[in-house]
Structures are given as C-alpha cells and as structure tokens.
Design a protein around this motif. Sequence first.
Motif, PDB file in Angstrom:
ATOM      1  N   ARG A 151       6.516   3.940 -19.611  1.00 58.97           N
ATOM      2  CA  ARG A 151       5.591   4.863 -20.262  1.00 58.97           C
ATOM      3  C   ARG A 151       5.147   5.977 -19.323  1.00 58.97           C
ATOM      4  NH1 ARG A 151       4.663  -0.176 -22.040  1.00 58.97           N
ATOM      5  NH2 ARG A 151       3.158  -0.633 -20.401  1.00 58.97           N
ATOM      6  N   GLY A 152       6.125   6.551 -18.644  1.00 63.78           N
ATOM      7  CA  GLY A 152       5.856   7.691 -17.780  1.00 63.78           C
ATOM      8  C   GLY A 152       5.240   7.356 -16.443  1.00 63.78           C
ATOM      9  N   GLU A 153       5.166   6.078 -16.083  1.00 57.83           N
ATOM     10  CA  GLU A 153       4.541   5.644 -14.829  1.00 57.83           C
ATOM     11  C   GLU A 153       5.539   4.859 -13.987  1.00 57.83           C
ATOM     12  OE1 GLU A 153       0.541   3.138 -13.485  1.00 57.83           O
ATOM     13  OE2 GLU A 153       1.565   2.641 -15.370  1.00 57.83           O
ATOM     14  N   ARG A 154       5.605   5.170 -12.688  1.00 54.79           N
ATOM     15  CA  ARG A 154       6.429   4.381 -11.778  1.00 54.79           C
ATOM     16  C   ARG A 154       5.799   3.004 -11.588  1.00 54.79           C
ATOM     17  NH1 ARG A 154       8.044   8.367  -6.676  1.00 54.79           N
ATOM     18  NH2 ARG A 154       9.245   9.912  -7.866  1.00 54.79           N
ATOM     19  N   VAL A 155       6.609   1.974 -11.771  1.00 57.76           N
ATOM     20  CA  VAL A 155       6.113   0.594 -11.669  1.00 57.76           C
ATOM     21  C   VAL A 155       7.043  -0.199 -10.765  1.00 57.76           C
ATOM     22  CG1 VAL A 155       5.522  -1.500 -12.940  1.00 57.76           C
ATOM     23  CG2 VAL A 155       5.143   0.745 -14.002  1.00 57.76           C
ATOM     24  N   VAL A 156       6.455  -0.995  -9.864  1.00 59.57           N
ATOM     25  CA  VAL A 156       7.230  -1.851  -8.961  1.00 59.57           C
ATOM     26  C   VAL A 156       7.296  -3.258  -9.535  1.00 59.57           C
ATOM     27  CG1 VAL A 156       7.379  -2.842  -6.641  1.00 59.57           C
ATOM     28  CG2 VAL A 156       6.555  -0.495  -6.951  1.00 59.57           C
ATOM     29  N   LYS A 157       8.521  -3.761  -9.709  1.00 62.84           N
ATOM     30  CA  LYS A 157       8.723  -5.100 -10.235  1.00 62.84           C
ATOM     31  C   LYS A 157       9.618  -5.900  -9.282  1.00 62.84           C
ATOM     32  CE  LYS A 157       8.499  -3.778 -15.147  1.00 62.84           C
ATOM     33  NZ  LYS A 157       7.421  -4.683 -15.604  1.00 62.84           N
ATOM     34  N   ARG A 198       0.842  -1.213   0.000  1.00 59.36           N
ATOM     35  CA  ARG A 198       0.000   0.000   0.000  1.00 59.36           C
ATOM     36  C   ARG A 198       0.872   1.256   0.000  1.00 59.36           C
ATOM     37  NH1 ARG A 198      -3.525  -3.168  -1.995  1.00 59.36           N
ATOM     38  NH2 ARG A 198      -3.792  -5.002  -0.682  1.00 59.36           N
ATOM     39  N   ARG A 199       2.034   1.174   0.668  1.00 57.87           N
ATOM     40  CA  ARG A 199       2.886   2.359   0.725  1.00 57.87           C
ATOM     41  C   ARG A 199       3.497   2.669  -0.640  1.00 57.87           C
ATOM     42  NH1 ARG A 199       8.094   3.533   4.559  1.00 57.87           N
ATOM     43  NH2 ARG A 199       8.086   5.773   4.334  1.00 57.87           N
ATOM     44  N   PHE A 200       3.859   1.625  -1.382  1.00 55.27           N
ATOM     45  CA  PHE A 200       4.367   1.849  -2.727  1.00 55.27           C
ATOM     46  C   PHE A 200       3.337   2.625  -3.555  1.00 55.27           C
ATOM     47  CE2 PHE A 200       7.428  -1.850  -2.350  1.00 55.27           C
ATOM     48  CZ  PHE A 200       8.551  -1.087  -2.576  1.00 55.27           C
ATOM     49  N   VAL A 201       2.083   2.224  -3.411  1.00 54.28           N
ATOM     50  CA  VAL A 201       1.025   2.846  -4.196  1.00 54.28           C
ATOM     51  C   VAL A 201       0.717   4.250  -3.681  1.00 54.28           C
ATOM     52  CG1 VAL A 201      -1.406   2.668  -4.866  1.00 54.28           C
ATOM     53  CG2 VAL A 201       0.034   0.608  -4.804  1.00 54.28           C
ATOM     54  N   ARG A 202       0.556   4.370  -2.365  1.00 55.25           N
ATOM     55  CA  ARG A 202       0.102   5.625  -1.759  1.00 55.25           C
ATOM     56  C   ARG A 202       1.206   6.675  -1.693  1.00 55.25           C
ATOM     57  NH1 ARG A 202      -1.260   3.409   2.464  1.00 55.25           N
ATOM     58  NH2 ARG A 202       0.565   3.881   3.740  1.00 55.25           N
ATOM     59  N   THR A 203       2.367   6.292  -1.183  1.00 48.89           N
ATOM     60  CA  THR A 203       3.438   7.258  -0.937  1.00 48.89           C
ATOM     61  C   THR A 203       4.314   7.498  -2.152  1.00 48.89           C
ATOM     62  OG1 THR A 203       3.479   6.522   1.367  1.00 48.89           O
ATOM     63  CG2 THR A 203       5.356   7.832   0.608  1.00 48.89           C
ATOM     64  N   PHE A 204       4.629   6.423  -2.879  1.00 53.32           N
ATOM     65  CA  PHE A 204       5.565   6.555  -3.984  1.00 53.32           C
ATOM     66  C   PHE A 204       4.874   6.655  -5.340  1.00 53.32           C
ATOM     67  CE2 PHE A 204       7.839   3.921  -0.712  1.00 53.32           C
ATOM     68  CZ  PHE A 204       8.561   4.980  -0.195  1.00 53.32           C
ATOM     69  N   GLY A 205       3.545   6.609  -5.341  1.00 52.94           N
ATOM     70  CA  GLY A 205       2.813   6.766  -6.589  1.00 52.94           C
ATOM     71  C   GLY A 205       3.154   5.714  -7.618  1.00 52.94           C
ATOM     72  N   ALA A 206       3.383   4.489  -7.177  1.00 54.15           N
ATOM     73  CA  ALA A 206       3.821   3.425  -8.083  1.00 54.15           C
ATOM     74  C   ALA A 206       2.745   2.364  -8.251  1.00 54.15           C
ATOM     75  CB  ALA A 206       5.107   2.791  -7.553  1.00 54.15           C
ATOM     76  N   ARG A 207       2.668   1.824  -9.438  1.00 56.26           N
ATOM     77  CA  ARG A 207       1.780   0.691  -9.713  1.00 56.26           C
ATOM     78  C   ARG A 207       2.551  -0.606  -9.488  1.00 56.26           C
ATOM     79  NH1 ARG A 207       1.326  -2.477 -14.178  1.00 56.26           N
ATOM     80  NH2 ARG A 207       2.530  -1.031 -15.492  1.00 56.26           N
ATOM     81  N   ILE A 208       1.922  -1.585  -8.884  1.00 52.45           N
ATOM     82  CA  ILE A 208       2.542  -2.888  -8.666  1.00 52.45           C
ATOM     83  C   ILE A 208       2.320  -3.754  -9.908  1.00 52.45           C
ATOM     84  CG2 ILE A 208       2.724  -4.880  -7.139  1.00 52.45           C
ATOM     85  CD1 ILE A 208       3.306  -2.266  -5.724  1.00 52.45           C
ATOM     86  N   ASP A 209       3.386  -4.262 -10.495  1.00 48.46           N
ATOM     87  CA  ASP A 209       3.280  -5.124 -11.663  1.00 48.46           C
ATOM     88  C   ASP A 209       2.905  -6.531 -11.192  1.00 48.46           C
ATOM     89  OD1 ASP A 209       3.563  -6.648 -13.960  1.00 48.46           O
ATOM     90  OD2 ASP A 209       5.334  -5.565 -14.659  1.00 48.46           O
ATOM     91  N   LEU A 210       1.617  -6.754 -11.023  1.00 51.50           N
ATOM     92  CA  LEU A 210       1.144  -8.022 -10.472  1.00 51.50           C
ATOM     93  C   LEU A 210       1.463  -9.202 -11.393  1.00 51.50           C
ATOM     94  CD1 LEU A 210      -2.274  -6.867  -8.995  1.00 51.50           C
ATOM     95  CD2 LEU A 210      -0.245  -7.565  -7.719  1.00 51.50           C
ATOM     96  N   GLN A 211       1.509  -8.966 -12.691  1.00 48.60           N
ATOM     97  CA  GLN A 211       1.815 -10.063 -13.609  1.00 48.60           C
ATOM     98  C   GLN A 211       3.236 -10.576 -13.402  1.00 48.60           C
ATOM     99  OE1 GLN A 211      -0.548 -11.554 -15.566  1.00 48.60           O
ATOM    100  NE2 GLN A 211      -1.830 -10.163 -14.370  1.00 48.60           N
ATOM    101  N   GLU A 212       4.182  -9.657 -13.164  1.00 47.31           N
ATOM    102  CA  GLU A 212       5.564 -10.086 -12.918  1.00 47.31           C
ATOM    103  C   GLU A 212       5.682 -10.813 -11.583  1.00 47.31           C
ATOM    104  OE1 GLU A 212       8.273 -10.438 -14.490  1.00 47.31           O
ATOM    105  OE2 GLU A 212       7.725  -9.436 -16.347  1.00 47.31           O
ATOM    106  N   PHE A 213       4.988 -10.313 -10.557  1.00 49.13           N
ATOM    107  CA  PHE A 213       5.017 -10.999  -9.264  1.00 49.13           C
ATOM    108  C   PHE A 213       4.384 -12.381  -9.400  1.00 49.13           C
ATOM    109  CE2 PHE A 213       5.862  -6.822  -7.429  1.00 49.13           C
ATOM    110  CZ  PHE A 213       6.694  -7.139  -6.371  1.00 49.13           C
ATOM    111  N   MET A 214       3.286 -12.468 -10.164  1.00 50.22           N
ATOM    112  CA  MET A 214       2.620 -13.756 -10.339  1.00 50.22           C
ATOM    113  C   MET A 214       3.529 -14.742 -11.060  1.00 50.22           C
ATOM    114  SD  MET A 214      -1.208 -14.423 -11.902  1.00 50.22           S
ATOM    115  CE  MET A 214      -1.648 -12.798 -11.350  1.00 50.22           C
ATOM    116  N   ARG A 215       4.234 -14.255 -12.088  1.00 49.67           N
ATOM    117  CA  ARG A 215       5.159 -15.124 -12.829  1.00 49.67           C
ATOM    118  C   ARG A 215       6.270 -15.640 -11.914  1.00 49.67           C
ATOM    119  NH1 ARG A 215       9.987 -14.578 -15.602  1.00 49.67           N
ATOM    120  NH2 ARG A 215      10.121 -12.333 -15.219  1.00 49.67           N
ATOM    121  N   LEU A 216       6.806 -14.749 -11.080  1.00 50.85           N
ATOM    122  CA  LEU A 216       7.879 -15.140 -10.180  1.00 50.85           C
ATOM    123  C   LEU A 216       7.418 -16.199  -9.189  1.00 50.85           C
ATOM    124  CD1 LEU A 216      10.789 -14.639  -9.115  1.00 50.85           C
ATOM    125  CD2 LEU A 216       9.785 -12.947  -7.564  1.00 50.85           C
TER     126      LEU A 216
END
Length: 319
Positions: free
Chosen positions: A148-154, A12-30
């Motif tokens: 594409r201009g968006e912070r993403v967590v992988k 939640r902090r990644f999303v709320r504080t750092f304005g980042a989207r969680i790459d759920l597909q990469e986490f799911m693959r891992l």
Amino acid sequence: MCYSAQIKADYRRFVRTFGARIDLQEFMRLYWEREQGRAVTIPKAVDAMFSDPQTEDERRIHEMIGRFNALRTVKLEEELFQQRARLADAERALQSKTTKAATESKRIASNKIEAALRRLGDLRRLELMERDARIFPGNYAPVIVMERGERVVKPMRYQCRPNGKPASYDTKYPGLYNARRDNLEGFWKQLFGHSHAVMIASAFYENVKKARLEGQELQPGKKDETVVLEFRPRPEADMFVACLWSHWQEGNEPDLLSFAAITDEPPAEIAAVGHDRCIIPLRAENVDAWLNPAPDNLSALYDLLDDRERPYYEHRLAA
C-alpha cells in the motif's frame, strides 16, 4: 548463483535510512514457529535486530529469542558431555590396543566436541562478527517489499517456493534461491511483474573451480577443487539486490514467505575467476519502481535491471 550473501540486518537503519516499516507481526510469527520446533534458521545478526526492544512486540520477540537460545545451550552442553565421555572411552581403549573402531570413535568425538564448543561460543558471544550476517539457501533474511505504497521489511526464507507449488519443490529444485533473468517469463512468470522484493547486501559468495581461479590447466586424471570466493563492490556500498518473492499457503501448513535473487551474466572480473552468474544491484533511485511492478509493462522492468549499478567486484577467498 549467489550461493551466499552478506546481508544488512540493522533494525534502526531500515527505518531511518531506507524509510521502511518493520513487519513485527511476521517476525513474531516466524520466531514463534521456530520456538515450536519448526526447522527455521535465522542468522545471529537478524536476532540482534531485537537486542534493544522498545515496544511490547519487540520485547516478545526478544524473549522468544532468549528462550530458544537457552534451550539450544542446554542441548549443546548435553552433547558436549556425551562426546567428552565418548572421547575418554576411545582414548582408554586405544591405550590397550589400537583398533579402527576406537580410532574412528576418537576422531568423531573430537570433531563433535569442537563443533559444540564453537556453537556455544557463538550463542554466548555478544559482539557481532561478519559471518553472523551471512545467509545460505534455506536461511531467513529481512527483505523489503511494498505494501500500500509503504516500504515494509519482512523475514523471508532464501529459497523461493512459489505459491501453488508442492512443498516437495524444496528438495526437487534446491536451486530456487536463484532466479535466472533469462527465465523470468518462463518458470518465474507467476512472480515476475507481480511480487518483487529487494535484499540489502554488502557482499556475495560463489563456488568456483580452483584451477580456473589460478589460471591453470587441470592435469589428466586430477580432480579439481572447489573454493568459495567473496565478492565485494568497489567502492564499497550497500547493494539493493533485485529479488522475487512468494507467499506460499496450503491447507493447514504454516504460511511460508520466501524469495530468490535475480541473476544475470557476470561482469568480466567475475567471469575471469570462473563464475557464470551475478546478482543484479538496482540503483537506489529505481528501488520503488522495482517494488511497484506493472505486469502489463515487463519491458520497463527489464529496463530497471539493465540500468543497474555496475561496480567493480573485488574478490578474495572466503574466510
């Protein structure tokens, strides 16, 4: 060299504080690859990011974590049973005659029982501890990149394997979790100015020589000890650690996302206790510029590394 780091792994902090989207597909693959038997080490704190699933993808990840932990529990309980039987056999043998083989068997069994109980305790424990967020080379951690201009967590492995290099680089060059600043346009030129990332950490750990730490001169013929120090910034704050990353692909092999932390000359307080490298914590206002590198303007990237946060690093012996 940033031998180890205390990472931030709060969904939640990644999303709320750092304005980042969680790459759920990469986490799911891992997590799927880990469940299929690939050697993947994920800290408990990263697993905990999915302890309260809200979407279908999050629930799938949560279920994969549960199945994996259940399988680990069964294997550890089997190991515990085997080692307790081995310990009992060794103790019976020692009652009649003390032998080197029985003494060694007792020692090994006792150590393995202790290790299995510790791992079982960690699996069953619900509350997080500091060590649950500590990563070592080869472990996976969440890092921020720009897409594409968006912070993403992988999720990425903390030991970089540049794309195009053979998998044998992992053993041939085990220190590739450390990208030296003075080699960014050498070994790392494929990534510097192209693939930048940020790891959020609250502390880092280094190996130092005990004699240097204590300001003592090593006596002739005496072997020095190595100790691990924890370094924390003061005042305490999250560090946006400058990193390089790579998306490795080769034939039918599983894709690998991996990263390395950039290191530089240490500040005086780190050098004084015997270590010669230090991570580079970016200023928060420079994070987006770092994540959007211009390969034709490397001098601007060096400026970002120079315009870093410069806290005082307080040290203590690592637990």
